[in-house]
Design a protein around this motif. Structure first.
Motif, PDB file in Angstrom:
ATOM      1  N   ASN A 180     -12.275  30.767 -20.086  1.00 30.23           N
ATOM      2  CA  ASN A 180     -10.875  31.195 -20.135  1.00 30.23           C
ATOM      3  C   ASN A 180     -10.600  32.154 -18.975  1.00 30.23           C
ATOM      4  O   ASN A 180     -11.497  32.513 -18.194  1.00 30.23           O
ATOM      5  CB  ASN A 180     -10.536  31.802 -21.500  1.00 30.23           C
ATOM      6  CG  ASN A 180     -11.232  33.135 -21.761  1.00 30.23           C
ATOM      7  OD1 ASN A 180     -12.109  33.552 -21.004  1.00 30.23           O
ATOM      8  ND2 ASN A 180     -10.859  33.794 -22.852  1.00 30.23           N
ATOM      9  N   THR A 181      -9.368  32.573 -18.858  1.00 28.65           N
ATOM     10  CA  THR A 181      -8.971  33.416 -17.729  1.00 28.65           C
ATOM     11  C   THR A 181      -9.737  34.729 -17.712  1.00 28.65           C
ATOM     12  O   THR A 181     -10.141  35.222 -16.648  1.00 28.65           O
ATOM     13  CB  THR A 181      -7.461  33.684 -17.781  1.00 28.65           C
ATOM     14  OG1 THR A 181      -6.754  32.435 -17.651  1.00 28.65           O
ATOM     15  CG2 THR A 181      -7.019  34.619 -16.662  1.00 28.65           C
ATOM     16  N   ALA A 182      -9.970  35.313 -18.897  1.00 29.13           N
ATOM     17  CA  ALA A 182     -10.699  36.586 -18.968  1.00 29.13           C
ATOM     18  C   ALA A 182     -12.125  36.424 -18.458  1.00 29.13           C
ATOM     19  O   ALA A 182     -12.661  37.306 -17.771  1.00 29.13           O
ATOM     20  CB  ALA A 182     -10.695  37.120 -20.391  1.00 29.13           C
ATOM     21  N   ALA A 183     -12.779  35.302 -18.778  1.00 26.18           N
ATOM     22  CA  ALA A 183     -14.144  35.063 -18.306  1.00 26.18           C
ATOM     23  C   ALA A 183     -14.155  34.875 -16.791  1.00 26.18           C
ATOM     24  O   ALA A 183     -15.056  35.373 -16.102  1.00 26.18           O
ATOM     25  CB  ALA A 183     -14.732  33.845 -18.998  1.00 26.18           C
ATOM     26  N   MET A 184     -13.172  34.150 -16.253  1.00 24.24           N
ATOM     27  CA  MET A 184     -13.127  33.969 -14.792  1.00 24.24           C
ATOM     28  C   MET A 184     -12.835  35.290 -14.091  1.00 24.24           C
ATOM     29  O   MET A 184     -13.389  35.559 -13.013  1.00 24.24           O
ATOM     30  CB  MET A 184     -12.088  32.912 -14.432  1.00 24.24           C
ATOM     31  CG  MET A 184     -12.508  31.496 -14.815  1.00 24.24           C
ATOM     32  SD  MET A 184     -11.478  30.197 -14.084  1.00 24.24           S
ATOM     33  CE  MET A 184      -9.976  30.391 -15.064  1.00 24.24           C
ATOM     34  N   ALA A 185     -12.024  36.127 -14.697  1.00 23.01           N
ATOM     35  CA  ALA A 185     -11.746  37.439 -14.100  1.00 23.01           C
ATOM     36  C   ALA A 185     -13.015  38.283 -14.074  1.00 23.01           C
ATOM     37  O   ALA A 185     -13.314  38.959 -13.076  1.00 23.01           O
ATOM     38  CB  ALA A 185     -10.647  38.143 -14.882  1.00 23.01           C
ATOM     39  N   ALA A 186     -13.773  38.257 -15.159  1.00 18.53           N
ATOM     40  CA  ALA A 186     -15.033  39.010 -15.211  1.00 18.53           C
ATOM     41  C   ALA A 186     -16.017  38.504 -14.167  1.00 18.53           C
ATOM     42  O   ALA A 186     -16.826  39.274 -13.630  1.00 18.53           O
ATOM     43  CB  ALA A 186     -15.644  38.913 -16.607  1.00 18.53           C
ATOM     44  N   ALA A 187     -15.931  37.205 -13.866  1.00 20.90           N
ATOM     45  CA  ALA A 187     -16.825  36.599 -12.872  1.00 20.90           C
ATOM     46  C   ALA A 187     -16.255  36.685 -11.460  1.00 20.90           C
ATOM     47  O   ALA A 187     -16.881  36.180 -10.517  1.00 20.90           O
ATOM     48  CB  ALA A 187     -17.077  35.141 -13.230  1.00 20.90           C
ATOM     49  N   LYS A 188     -15.071  37.303 -11.342  1.00 20.22           N
ATOM     50  CA  LYS A 188     -14.402  37.461 -10.040  1.00 20.22           C
ATOM     51  C   LYS A 188     -14.100  36.105  -9.382  1.00 20.22           C
ATOM     52  O   LYS A 188     -14.205  35.942  -8.159  1.00 20.22           O
ATOM     53  CB  LYS A 188     -15.216  38.357  -9.103  1.00 20.22           C
ATOM     54  CG  LYS A 188     -15.387  39.794  -9.606  1.00 20.22           C
ATOM     55  CD  LYS A 188     -16.164  40.648  -8.633  1.00 20.22           C
ATOM     56  CE  LYS A 188     -16.149  42.117  -9.018  1.00 20.22           C
ATOM     57  NZ  LYS A 188     -16.605  42.391 -10.391  1.00 20.22           N
ATOM     58  N   VAL A 189     -13.741  35.140 -10.202  1.00 12.82           N
ATOM     59  CA  VAL A 189     -13.341  33.818  -9.718  1.00 12.82           C
ATOM     60  C   VAL A 189     -11.820  33.787  -9.607  1.00 12.82           C
ATOM     61  O   VAL A 189     -11.111  34.160 -10.549  1.00 12.82           O
ATOM     62  CB  VAL A 189     -13.820  32.709 -10.669  1.00 12.82           C
ATOM     63  CG1 VAL A 189     -13.223  31.355 -10.277  1.00 12.82           C
ATOM     64  CG2 VAL A 189     -15.336  32.635 -10.669  1.00 12.82           C
ATOM     65  N   THR A 190     -11.325  33.362  -8.468  1.00 15.37           N
ATOM     66  CA  THR A 190      -9.880  33.244  -8.244  1.00 15.37           C
ATOM     67  C   THR A 190      -9.547  31.822  -7.805  1.00 15.37           C
ATOM     68  O   THR A 190     -10.434  30.980  -7.615  1.00 15.37           O
ATOM     69  CB  THR A 190      -9.420  34.219  -7.148  1.00 15.37           C
ATOM     70  OG1 THR A 190      -9.931  33.770  -5.880  1.00 15.37           O
ATOM     71  CG2 THR A 190      -9.912  35.631  -7.423  1.00 15.37           C
ATOM     72  N   ALA A 191      -8.264  31.568  -7.618  1.00 11.34           N
ATOM     73  CA  ALA A 191      -7.818  30.242  -7.182  1.00 11.34           C
ATOM     74  C   ALA A 191      -8.386  29.886  -5.817  1.00 11.34           C
ATOM     75  O   ALA A 191      -8.478  28.703  -5.469  1.00 11.34           O
ATOM     76  CB  ALA A 191      -6.298  30.192  -7.150  1.00 11.34           C
TER      77      ALA A 191
END
Length: 616
Positions: A180-191
């Motif tokens: 989910n978006t929170a997991a990608m944010a924690a992983a510093k993944v962006t578009a």
């Protein structure tokens, strides 16, 4: 003394054909007691013939087989315990040569969506898990066994399930995850994040495959060594018990971590193992040869001497997975654009450099390691065989056990090379099933010419390739009988009146798909079916040879260890009469080292099943 006996058996109940089964055995010394004698059964004897042969009785003393022969010759034996088999089939214990049993045991305690057949069903299971055990805001929540291939899922779907913290949904294939978006944010993944070599990603879905998964998992909390060991102990115990219920008594843990091996070693010292295992240590084929093989050798030395636990082999990933949307398997020709049926720019990544892997394998041979490779795509398989050919030319290379697992798409030019190089073909043939993974997530992307080569087990058998059996559990069912049904039928159990493939007159992949829109598929590449005996032997003696266990198990013969299973129906008779009825066969008892480790009527059956009919 040696004695020869001839007995006539009825092989197929629906046939008048009578088969004379001749065997040679050594009887136990009649003056000595034996622990267990089973009589009046059909004791399967492995042989090089196309038809199975059987004995009637088998005797066990101190965990070893000391007698195999006729009822008449068993009558003078003194046995502490006698069992009248009443005609039931006795077989060698199944040996799963590619499984992740401890991980499956760990997953059993997680939120699993394995049973979901639709996305909405999966989402409801996740909601129920979150309601039953609400995670603290900001903490990570994990879901396992997502198995809905070929889907495009906006990340908003995952955010709607959990928005107050990271959530990761792991694919049952072990090569994909959704975040989910929170997991990608924690992983510093962006578009703007790009996928690394050997991986793929789609931020709009929160989808990550193979090497790209590390971006997310690296951000997850790290367990302490004590937590990892406790988790693996629980997982290994659960996994072994589950496998015993399916008649499995030997296995390869196909990617064994050090905490996992430590768990098995501790259980071995405590006398609690009920499966003999080969623990295969994963290495990075792109790493430094001395370092990678040195680390594996140190692990082998650390855990040597534990009964029923061996470390002989190294695990290598040659590529990823072939299904859409991951498409990380290495192909000779590009994946197709599903909309046009024309080649795309994507061919998947080979995870080792063919020019450099020879140095790694030379070091492995020097350190007396066997090699077990994950290879899905035709290029990955071709290059792995090339690397194995180089191994065979090394000093000591001919003595190494070499195998390839999965083998989803093989170029026909490579069929004869398995026999030529003595490479074991380790198939997971439950996957040879017409369903979403093999149809929706594949056919539009590889086209009909390649599609008709999926899981070419029959072609490899004709080419005299050594075959072995495996499940890749928890990726799919761990039941060898399920795999055997699919190996001999390749028929969908949910489409009994479905459409059989007919590729005549189809010009391209898109036309192939559209022409069958809405029709259920019944058979996946019928020409690649296996005879039942061939796959029984693959799942017993073939796997035993691959794992260097054939001196102890894999056949029922005097001097072998007493790992065996009793079935409530004769598998060979059922396969001859109606192979789809293999689904109805149950394990009555499983014996490991001559001791009962599973009974169908135990009150705590690990699969939650009632007692089996026909086991009385």
């Amino acid at each position: 003394m040696f004695k020869v006996a001839s007995v006539v058996f009825n092989f197929a109940k629906t046939s008048a054909l009578m088969i004379v089964a001749t065997w040679q055995f050594v009887s136990a010394a009649h003056s000595e007691d034996i622990d267990l004698l089973l009589t009046s059964g059909r004791v399967y004897l492995s042989n090089e013939q196309s038809s199975p042969t059987f004995a009637e009785a088998i005797g066990i003393r101190e965990g070893a087989i000391v007698f195999v022969g006729s009822d008449a010759d068993s009558r003078t034996l003194k046995a502490t315990t006698r069992i009248d088999l009443k005609g039931k089939l006795v077989m060698p214990g199944f040996i799963d040569a590619h499984v992740h049993a401890a991980v499956a045991g760990v997953d059993a305690k997680s939120c699993s969506i394995a049973d979901a057949t639709k996305l909405e069903d999966a989402k409801q299971i996740i909601r129920d898990c979150l309601a039953a055990n609400p995670p603290k805001p900001g903490s990570w929540f994990q879901v396992v066994n997502f198995n809905l291939a070929g889907k495009t899922i906006p990340v908003a779907q995952w955010d709607s399930l959990r928005s107050d913290g990271p959530m990761v949904v792991f694919g049952s294939d072990g090569h994909t995850l959704y975040a989910n978006t929170a997991a990608m944010a924690a992983a510093k993944v962006t578009a703007a994040t790009q996928a690394p070599k050997g991986g793929s990603l789609d931020v709009s879905q929160g989808f990550f495959a193979d090497a790209a998964m590390d971006m997310v998992t690296a951000a997850m909390p790290v367990k302490t060594p004590e937590e990892s060991l406790a988790e693996m102990l629980q997982g290994a115990l659960y996994g072994m018990r589950y496998l015993n219920a399916l008649g499995v008594t030997g296995m390869r843990e196909a990617s064994a971590s050090e905490p996992q091996i430590e768990a098995y070693a501790q259980l071995a010292k405590e006398g609690r193992l009920t499966v003999r295992s080969e623990q295969t240590v994963r290495i990075d084929p792109a790493g430094d040869p001395k370092s990678e093989i040195g680390k594996a050798a140190a692990i082998r030395a650390k855990f040597s001497g534990n009964p029923f636990v061996t470390i002989n082999s190294l695990k290598v990933f040659a590529d990823g997975v072939i299904e859409f949307p991951a498409q990380t398997a290495a192909l000779m020709q590009p994946y197709l654009d599903a909309a046009t049926g024309k080649p795309s720019e994507k061919k998947g990544d080979l995870l080792f450099d063919p020019a450099r892997v020879g140095a790694m394998y030379a070091e492995a041979v020097a350190q007396n390691f066997d090699i077990h490779t994950h290879a899905i795509g035709d290029r990955a398989i071709h290059e792995t065989l090339n690397a194995y050919a180089a191994i065979r030319n090394l000093a000591g290379g001919k003595q190494r056990k070499l195998s390839i697992a999965h083998l989803q798409l093989i170029d026909p030019i490579d069929f004869p090379r398995f026999a030529e190089l003595d490479v074991s073909a380790n198939f997971q043939l439950y996957w040879a099933l017409p369903e979403s993974y093999t149809i929706d997530a594949l056919l539009p992307y590889i086209g009909e010419a390649r599609h008709k080569l999926l899981y070419p087990a029959g072609s490899l058998l004709k080419a005299a390739a050594p075959l072995s059996g495996g499940s890749d559990w928890p990726v799919s069912t761990s039941n060898p009988l399920d795999a055997m049904r699919m190996a001999v039928t390749r028929i969908s159990p949910t489409a009994p009146d479905g459409y059989i493939f007919d590729i005549s007159g189809i010009a391209d992949a898109s036309a192939y798909i559209k022409s069958f829109s809405g029709k259920p598929f019944k058979v996946l590449n019928a020409d690649e079916r296996l005879p039942i005996k061939a796959f029984v032997d693959a799942y017993t003696l073939g796997s035993a040879r691959e794992l260097r266990m054939d001196g102890e198990v894999g056949t029922l013969a005097k001097g072998k260890r007493a790992d065996f299973v009793i079935l409530n129906q004769n598998l060979f008779d059922v396969a001859a009469r109606n192979p789809e009825e293999i689904d109805d066969i149950r394990v009555c008892q499983t014996y490991f080292e001559g001791k009962l480790v599973y009974s169908h009527n135990a009150p705590d059956d690990p699969l939650g099943r009632p007692a089996a009919l026909g086991c009385e």
